[in-house]
Every structure is written in structure tokens, then in C-alpha cells.
Write a protein that holds these residues in place. Sequence first.
Motif, PDB file in Angstrom:
ATOM      1  N   PRO A  21      -6.119  -6.558  49.439  1.00 27.18           N
ATOM      2  CA  PRO A  21      -7.459  -6.801  49.988  1.00 27.18           C
ATOM      3  C   PRO A  21      -8.550  -6.156  49.133  1.00 27.18           C
ATOM      4  O   PRO A  21      -8.396  -5.047  48.635  1.00 27.18           O
ATOM      5  CB  PRO A  21      -7.393  -6.156  51.382  1.00 27.18           C
ATOM      6  CG  PRO A  21      -5.937  -6.190  51.742  1.00 27.18           C
ATOM      7  CD  PRO A  21      -5.211  -5.988  50.432  1.00 27.18           C
ATOM      8  N   GLY A  22      -9.630  -6.914  48.937  1.00 25.06           N
ATOM      9  CA  GLY A  22     -10.760  -6.412  48.159  1.00 25.06           C
ATOM     10  C   GLY A  22     -10.720  -6.754  46.693  1.00 25.06           C
ATOM     11  O   GLY A  22     -11.701  -6.588  45.982  1.00 25.06           O
ATOM     12  N   VAL A  23      -9.585  -7.241  46.188  1.00 25.25           N
ATOM     13  CA  VAL A  23      -9.444  -7.608  44.781  1.00 25.25           C
ATOM     14  C   VAL A  23      -9.659  -9.108  44.632  1.00 25.25           C
ATOM     15  O   VAL A  23      -9.108  -9.897  45.403  1.00 25.25           O
ATOM     16  CB  VAL A  23      -8.048  -7.222  44.235  1.00 25.25           C
ATOM     17  CG1 VAL A  23      -7.846  -7.741  42.824  1.00 25.25           C
ATOM     18  CG2 VAL A  23      -7.849  -5.714  44.283  1.00 25.25           C
ATOM     19  N   SER A  24     -10.468  -9.483  43.649  1.00 27.34           N
ATOM     20  CA  SER A  24     -10.649 -10.895  43.303  1.00 27.34           C
ATOM     21  C   SER A  24      -9.878 -11.144  42.013  1.00 27.34           C
ATOM     22  O   SER A  24     -10.311 -10.753  40.937  1.00 27.34           O
ATOM     23  CB  SER A  24     -12.131 -11.220  43.093  1.00 27.34           C
ATOM     24  OG  SER A  24     -12.829 -11.104  44.294  1.00 27.34           O
ATOM     25  N   PHE A  25      -8.723 -11.768  42.132  1.00 24.14           N
ATOM     26  CA  PHE A  25      -7.857 -12.011  40.983  1.00 24.14           C
ATOM     27  C   PHE A  25      -8.367 -13.206  40.184  1.00 24.14           C
ATOM     28  O   PHE A  25      -8.650 -14.262  40.749  1.00 24.14           O
ATOM     29  CB  PHE A  25      -6.420 -12.274  41.457  1.00 24.14           C
ATOM     30  CG  PHE A  25      -5.446 -12.450  40.332  1.00 24.14           C
ATOM     31  CD1 PHE A  25      -4.940 -11.353  39.661  1.00 24.14           C
ATOM     32  CD2 PHE A  25      -5.037 -13.719  39.951  1.00 24.14           C
ATOM     33  CE1 PHE A  25      -4.040 -11.515  38.622  1.00 24.14           C
ATOM     34  CE2 PHE A  25      -4.135 -13.883  38.912  1.00 24.14           C
ATOM     35  CZ  PHE A  25      -3.633 -12.782  38.243  1.00 24.14           C
ATOM     36  N   ARG A  26      -8.499 -13.029  38.878  1.00 23.76           N
ATOM     37  CA  ARG A  26      -8.942 -14.107  37.984  1.00 23.76           C
ATOM     38  C   ARG A  26      -7.706 -14.793  37.413  1.00 23.76           C
ATOM     39  O   ARG A  26      -7.026 -14.257  36.549  1.00 23.76           O
ATOM     40  CB  ARG A  26      -9.828 -13.562  36.867  1.00 23.76           C
ATOM     41  CG  ARG A  26     -10.990 -12.718  37.345  1.00 23.76           C
ATOM     42  CD  ARG A  26     -11.874 -13.413  38.368  1.00 23.76           C
ATOM     43  NE  ARG A  26     -12.916 -12.494  38.827  1.00 23.76           N
ATOM     44  CZ  ARG A  26     -13.875 -12.801  39.649  1.00 23.76           C
ATOM     45  NH1 ARG A  26     -13.950 -14.026  40.139  1.00 23.76           N
ATOM     46  NH2 ARG A  26     -14.767 -11.909  40.001  1.00 23.76           N
ATOM     47  N   ASP A  27      -7.435 -15.969  37.904  1.00 19.21           N
ATOM     48  CA  ASP A  27      -6.223 -16.723  37.573  1.00 19.21           C
ATOM     49  C   ASP A  27      -6.496 -17.656  36.400  1.00 19.21           C
ATOM     50  O   ASP A  27      -7.244 -18.626  36.533  1.00 19.21           O
ATOM     51  CB  ASP A  27      -5.783 -17.512  38.803  1.00 19.21           C
ATOM     52  CG  ASP A  27      -4.542 -18.348  38.581  1.00 19.21           C
ATOM     53  OD1 ASP A  27      -3.878 -18.197  37.537  1.00 19.21           O
ATOM     54  OD2 ASP A  27      -4.230 -19.159  39.474  1.00 19.21           O
ATOM     55  N   ILE A  28      -5.879 -17.360  35.237  1.00 16.86           N
ATOM     56  CA  ILE A  28      -6.115 -18.169  34.040  1.00 16.86           C
ATOM     57  C   ILE A  28      -5.238 -19.409  33.974  1.00 16.86           C
ATOM     58  O   ILE A  28      -5.423 -20.248  33.100  1.00 16.86           O
ATOM     59  CB  ILE A  28      -5.947 -17.350  32.751  1.00 16.86           C
ATOM     60  CG1 ILE A  28      -4.482 -16.976  32.507  1.00 16.86           C
ATOM     61  CG2 ILE A  28      -6.856 -16.130  32.759  1.00 16.86           C
ATOM     62  CD1 ILE A  28      -4.165 -16.555  31.099  1.00 16.86           C
ATOM     63  N   THR A  29      -4.276 -19.547  34.902  1.00 21.37           N
ATOM     64  CA  THR A  29      -3.383 -20.710  34.819  1.00 21.37           C
ATOM     65  C   THR A  29      -4.146 -22.014  34.932  1.00 21.37           C
ATOM     66  O   THR A  29      -3.732 -23.027  34.371  1.00 21.37           O
ATOM     67  CB  THR A  29      -2.265 -20.657  35.887  1.00 21.37           C
ATOM     68  OG1 THR A  29      -2.843 -20.687  37.194  1.00 21.37           O
ATOM     69  CG2 THR A  29      -1.400 -19.418  35.714  1.00 21.37           C
ATOM     70  N   THR A  30      -5.263 -22.003  35.625  1.00 22.26           N
ATOM     71  CA  THR A  30      -6.058 -23.228  35.758  1.00 22.26           C
ATOM     72  C   THR A  30      -6.693 -23.628  34.428  1.00 22.26           C
ATOM     73  O   THR A  30      -6.872 -24.818  34.160  1.00 22.26           O
ATOM     74  CB  THR A  30      -7.140 -23.046  36.838  1.00 22.26           C
ATOM     75  OG1 THR A  30      -7.837 -21.821  36.591  1.00 22.26           O
ATOM     76  CG2 THR A  30      -6.518 -22.997  38.224  1.00 22.26           C
ATOM     77  N   VAL A  31      -7.023 -22.656  33.580  1.00 19.28           N
ATOM     78  CA  VAL A  31      -7.538 -22.962  32.239  1.00 19.28           C
ATOM     79  C   VAL A  31      -6.414 -23.553  31.393  1.00 19.28           C
ATOM     80  O   VAL A  31      -6.612 -24.539  30.673  1.00 19.28           O
ATOM     81  CB  VAL A  31      -8.122 -21.707  31.550  1.00 19.28           C
ATOM     82  CG1 VAL A  31      -8.494 -21.998  30.102  1.00 19.28           C
ATOM     83  CG2 VAL A  31      -9.311 -21.176  32.327  1.00 19.28           C
TER      84      VAL A  31
END
Length: 180
Positions: A21-31
Amino acid sequence: MDYFSESIKKAIRTVPDWPKPGVSFRDITTVLQDKTAFRKLIDAFVHRYHGQHIDAVAAVDARGFIIGSALAYELNASLVLVRKKGKLPFDTMVEDYELEYGTASVELHKDAFKPGDKVVLVDDLIATGGTMLAATRLIRRIGAEIVEVAAMIDLPDLGGSRKLQEEGLQVYTVCSFDGE
């Protein structure tokens, strides 16, 4: 931010409250899954380093391998893997670094570079900078020259880019998520 950076940033998926909770994960798999975004990403790095006579691209375990391998190929440079401890089969050098709760280690083959080699160090993102700083210490111990530390994403609120710059390193990121 230029058009390419903005389009790559838009292609990155943000997963709220992961892994906690509270972490915004930046997911590069979509790139990586978007062939246009992935090409723009690699092109951004290639255009930056084209003509600089880079000898090697050092890629950090594990997502840095994705960017680093494509970049090394395009620059006609060698690819050197900066691995988590215990993953390389030959004579290695190890560098420990601090985590939020504990320590971790990265390693490099002792013969990964020749003294004076011009190196770009690449990872997917710069957060606290610990892994990248440890990798730069290893590269410098061999005697190679770090041209720049590069990543797709900068998370400036975590201070990693600033720490790298304080160590005298040039830092390049394609996009950043500052307080977002």
C-alpha cells in the motif's frame, strides 16, 4: 519533455498499491509489449550515444538487460551483465550496497572491461540509486570510464539521480515520475 519521452511515459502502466500500500509501481512491460513504444525507447538511447564510440553497455540485472542488449547491438558495443551476487560463473568482483532494510550485492566479471573502455551503464529505472552506485564502483575499479548512467524512468523523489550526480556521474533518463 519531448514527443518521444511523453509517448513512452504514457505507455508505462502505473499499478497502485503494489507491491505494498502507498507504492505506485511503474510497470515497463506495457512499453515492451507496444512495438512502437519499445522502438522509440531504444531509438532514444541509440540517438543519444551514436557517434560517441561506446565500447560497452553495462546492463543491470534484470530489466536493464532488455534495454542494454538492444542498445549494445545498435551501437556495435559489447554487452556486460551486472548481476546479482552468485549468478556469474567466472572470477568476479562484488560490491555491496544498502537497501531500505538490509544490504544487497552486485557482481561483475573481473575481465568485463579493459582499462579506458567507454561504458554506458543502463537499467530500467533509477529509484534510490543504490544498485547503480554499486555498479559504477565496480566499473571504475576495473578502470573503465563511465560515459553516462542511463535509464528509462527516473523517480526523483527517491533521490537516486541526485546521488549519482553527486558522485560526478552524468545521468540520462527518458522520462520521470515526480510525485505522481
